[in-house]
Enzyme design. Structure first.
Site, short mmCIF file in Angstrom:
data_model
loop_
_atom_site.label_atom_id
_atom_site.label_comp_id
_atom_site.label_asym_id
_atom_site.label_seq_id
_atom_site.Cartn_x
_atom_site.Cartn_y
_atom_site.Cartn_z
N ALA A 21 0.83 -1.21 0.00
CA ALA A 21 0.00 0.00 0.00
C ALA A 21 0.86 1.26 0.00
CB ALA A 21 -0.93 -0.01 1.21
N ARG A 71 15.93 -7.73 15.09
CA ARG A 71 16.04 -6.88 16.29
C ARG A 71 17.47 -6.34 16.22
NH1 ARG A 71 10.88 -8.42 18.64
NH2 ARG A 71 10.60 -10.65 18.47
N CYS A 72 17.64 -5.05 16.44
CA CYS A 72 18.95 -4.43 16.22
C CYS A 72 19.38 -3.62 17.44
CB CYS A 72 18.87 -3.54 14.98
SG CYS A 72 20.32 -2.52 14.69
N ASP A 102 5.88 -1.92 19.63
CA ASP A 102 6.23 -0.89 20.59
C ASP A 102 7.72 -0.50 20.55
OD1 ASP A 102 6.13 0.61 23.08
OD2 ASP A 102 7.08 -1.15 23.95
N GLY A 103 8.58 -1.51 20.54
CA GLY A 103 10.03 -1.25 20.51
C GLY A 103 10.41 -0.49 19.24
N THR A 124 2.10 -5.97 14.80
CA THR A 124 2.48 -6.95 15.82
C THR A 124 1.30 -7.84 16.16
OG1 THR A 124 3.00 -7.24 18.18
CG2 THR A 124 2.16 -5.09 17.56
N ASP A 128 -0.45 -5.14 21.37
CA ASP A 128 -0.13 -4.52 22.66
C ASP A 128 0.09 -3.01 22.60
OD1 ASP A 128 2.22 -4.66 21.26
OD2 ASP A 128 3.40 -5.57 22.86
N MET A 168 0.87 -16.82 22.32
CA MET A 168 1.80 -15.69 22.38
C MET A 168 1.09 -14.42 22.87
SD MET A 168 4.36 -15.93 19.15
CE MET A 168 5.84 -16.93 19.23
N GLY A 169 1.79 -13.30 22.83
CA GLY A 169 1.21 -12.04 23.28
C GLY A 169 2.22 -11.19 24.02
N GLU A 186 -12.26 -22.68 28.06
CA GLU A 186 -13.19 -22.66 29.21
C GLU A 186 -12.64 -21.85 30.38
OE1 GLU A 186 -12.78 -25.44 27.24
OE2 GLU A 186 -14.78 -25.03 26.45
N GLU A 221 1.70 -16.57 27.23
CA GLU A 221 3.11 -16.94 27.46
C GLU A 221 3.75 -16.09 28.56
OE1 GLU A 221 5.52 -15.96 24.04
OE2 GLU A 221 4.59 -14.00 23.83
N ARG A 251 2.84 -16.94 14.23
CA ARG A 251 3.32 -15.74 13.53
C ARG A 251 3.21 -15.86 12.01
NH1 ARG A 251 8.04 -13.49 16.93
NH2 ARG A 251 9.39 -13.79 15.15
P1 ADP Z 1 8.70 -4.75 18.54
O1 ADP Z 1 8.84 -3.59 17.63
O2 ADP Z 1 7.97 -5.89 17.89
O3 ADP Z 1 8.17 -4.36 19.90
P2 ADP Z 1 11.37 -4.97 19.70
O4 ADP Z 1 10.95 -4.51 21.05
O5 ADP Z 1 12.29 -6.14 19.64
O6 ADP Z 1 10.13 -5.37 18.76
O7 ADP Z 1 12.03 -3.74 18.96
C1 ADP Z 1 12.50 -3.85 17.62
C2 ADP Z 1 13.71 -3.00 17.41
O8 ADP Z 1 13.39 -1.63 17.61
C3 ADP Z 1 14.87 -3.26 18.37
O9 ADP Z 1 15.64 -4.38 18.00
C4 ADP Z 1 15.66 -1.97 18.22
O10 ADP Z 1 16.40 -1.96 17.03
C5 ADP Z 1 14.53 -0.94 18.10
N1 ADP Z 1 14.25 -0.38 19.44
C6 ADP Z 1 13.53 -0.94 20.43
N2 ADP Z 1 13.51 -0.16 21.53
C7 ADP Z 1 14.26 0.94 21.23
C8 ADP Z 1 14.66 2.11 21.94
N3 ADP Z 1 14.28 2.33 23.21
N4 ADP Z 1 15.45 3.00 21.29
C9 ADP Z 1 15.84 2.79 20.02
N5 ADP Z 1 15.51 1.72 19.29
C10 ADP Z 1 14.73 0.79 19.88
O1 F6P Z 2 6.12 -9.70 19.48
C1 F6P Z 2 5.75 -10.82 18.75
C2 F6P Z 2 6.22 -12.08 19.43
O2 F6P Z 2 5.88 -13.18 18.63
C3 F6P Z 2 5.72 -12.28 20.85
O3 F6P Z 2 4.41 -12.77 20.88
C4 F6P Z 2 6.75 -13.22 21.38
O4 F6P Z 2 6.85 -13.15 22.79
C5 F6P Z 2 8.01 -12.73 20.74
O5 F6P Z 2 7.63 -12.04 19.56
C6 F6P Z 2 9.01 -13.80 20.39
O6 F6P Z 2 10.15 -13.15 19.95
P1 F6P Z 2 11.36 -13.84 19.18
O7 F6P Z 2 10.97 -13.91 17.74
O8 F6P Z 2 12.50 -12.90 19.37
O9 F6P Z 2 11.57 -15.17 19.81
#
Ligand code: ADP
Ligand code: F6P
Length: 316
Positions: A21, A71-72, A102-103, A124, A128, A168-169, A186, A221, A251
């Site tokens: 999109a 994840r970085c 969120d991250g 996600t 959440d 998950m969650g 249930e 979980e 997923r």
């Molecule tokens: P999600 O986006 O699904 O919540 P993560 O929490 O693993 O997944 O975050 C994904 C990526 O976003 C992290 O690996 C990192 O690169 C970036 N990130 C997360 N939190 C922060 C932060 N506080 N500041 C900067 N980058 C972040």
């Molecule tokens: O955020 C999505 C999710 O699948 C969560 O439900 C689970 O806790 C987590 O990611 C698992 O993360 P990873 O892929 O790093 O094992």
């Protein structure tokens, strides 16, 4: 304007529909789009590829993300973000669409504070993010969970057995809650309404005393050790029960129609916002309307789902 787009964190079904999109509506408006691979990692390591309308044809039905995700940790540091900024300058990209949870949004907010125009799309399975009723991927995963539980129920009812099913969650109980609302279990225990072992056991004993011998206990979980819970119930009630951790099957899969439409609406909205000069915002859906809020209003505190939890008393 030139847009970069990335998917970050855990993949979610519907991310591809969102990419499609964004690319199509940007190209329609003669705006170039670059796909950034592996989330923020690709931004730091300069792994980008040009995307165009033709190239994203047919991806809406695919699970996962064609851009890959990661994840970085490096992006959490200022130095990493500076490198990311350099890449954007090298490619003359001034706007970035971040699809993630969120991250990823925390990262997006930091990037936008460095002067980049950033729009976030909630992708996600955990659902959440409290500012939006639904995140891209949640509906598909919910359907997968229900399909799996349906299969478990077939064998449970044949053997008059109980199964604990872990979904998950992360720290959000929505997948468990909505599964239970849809008739998947249930007894449920979620981070928002956590039940102690003895409460779960007493509820199960009550069901069995009423003649309900096959029960699904849905748990989110990270709350307990599922085997410990199983053992506790077996010892207390002198019965043998089963446990199933649904895991990563949740997923994957082709996104539901709901997720594809949601992702498409949100993707188009992201480009619209950028064209109108808005940035530093996250797109969502509230009361069936596409909305956008400032990144500072995004948090992963669960909205109060009291109304949904209230319904469970009639249904369980
Ligand atoms: P999600 O986006 O699904 O919540 P993560 O929490 O693993 O997944 O975050 C994904 C990526 O976003 C992290 O690996 C990192 O690169 C970036 N990130 C997360 N939190 C922060 C932060 N506080 N500041 C900067 N980058 C972040
Ligand atoms: O955020 C999505 C999710 O699948 C969560 O439900 C689970 O806790 C987590 O990611 C698992 O993360 P990873 O892929 O790093 O094992």
């Amino acid at each position: 304007m030139k847009i970069g787009i990335l998917t970050s964190g855990g993949d979610a079904p519907g991310m591809n529909a969102a990419i499609r999109a964004v690319v199509k509506s940007a190209n329609y408006n003669n705006i170039e789009v670059f796909g950034i691979k592996y989330g923020y990692k690709g931004l730091i390591k300069e792994e980008l590829m040009k995307l165009d309308s033709l190239g994203v044809d047919g991806i809406a039905e695919k699970g996962g993300t064609i851009l890959k995700t990661a994840r970085c940790l490096e992006f959490m540091e200022e130095d990493g973000r500076r490198k990311a900024l350099k890449t954007l300058r090298n490619f003359e990209i001034d706007s970035v669409v971040v699809i993630g949870g969120d991250g990823s949004f925390q990262g997006a907010e930091k990037l936008s504070k460095l002067g980049v125009k950033v729009i976030g799309l909630p992708g996600t399975i955990d659902n959440d993010l409290a500012y939006t009723d639904y995140c891209i991927g949640f509906d598909t995963t919910l359907n997968t969970v229900l399909e799996c539980i349906g299969k478990i129920k077939d064998t449970d009812s044949s053997h008059e057995k109980t199964t604990i099913v872990e979904v998950m969650g992360r720290y959000c109980g929505d997948l468990a809650l909505y599964s239970a609302l849809a008739g998947g279990g249930e007894i449920i225990s979620t981070p928002e309404r956590k039940l102690e072992f003895h409460t779960i056991c007493n509820k199960l004993a009550e069901n069995i005393s009423k003649g309900k011998n096959d029960n699904v206990i849905i748990i989110t979980e990270r709350m307990y050790d599922i085997e410990e819970l199983q053992k506790y119930i077996e010892e207390r009630l002198k019965i043998s029960i089963r446990n199933t951790v649904l895991g990563f099957i949740q997923r994957g899969g082709s996104p539901s129609a709901f997720d594809r439409v949601l992702a498409s609406k949100m993707g188009v909205k992201a480009v619209e916002l950028l064209m109108e000069g808005f940035a530093g915002r996250a797109v969502g859906i509230k009361d069936n309307k596409i909305i956008d809020v400032n990144f500072s209003e995004v948090n992963n505190k669960n909205t109060d789902k009291q109304k949904e939890y209230d319904l469970l008393k009639f249904l369980l």
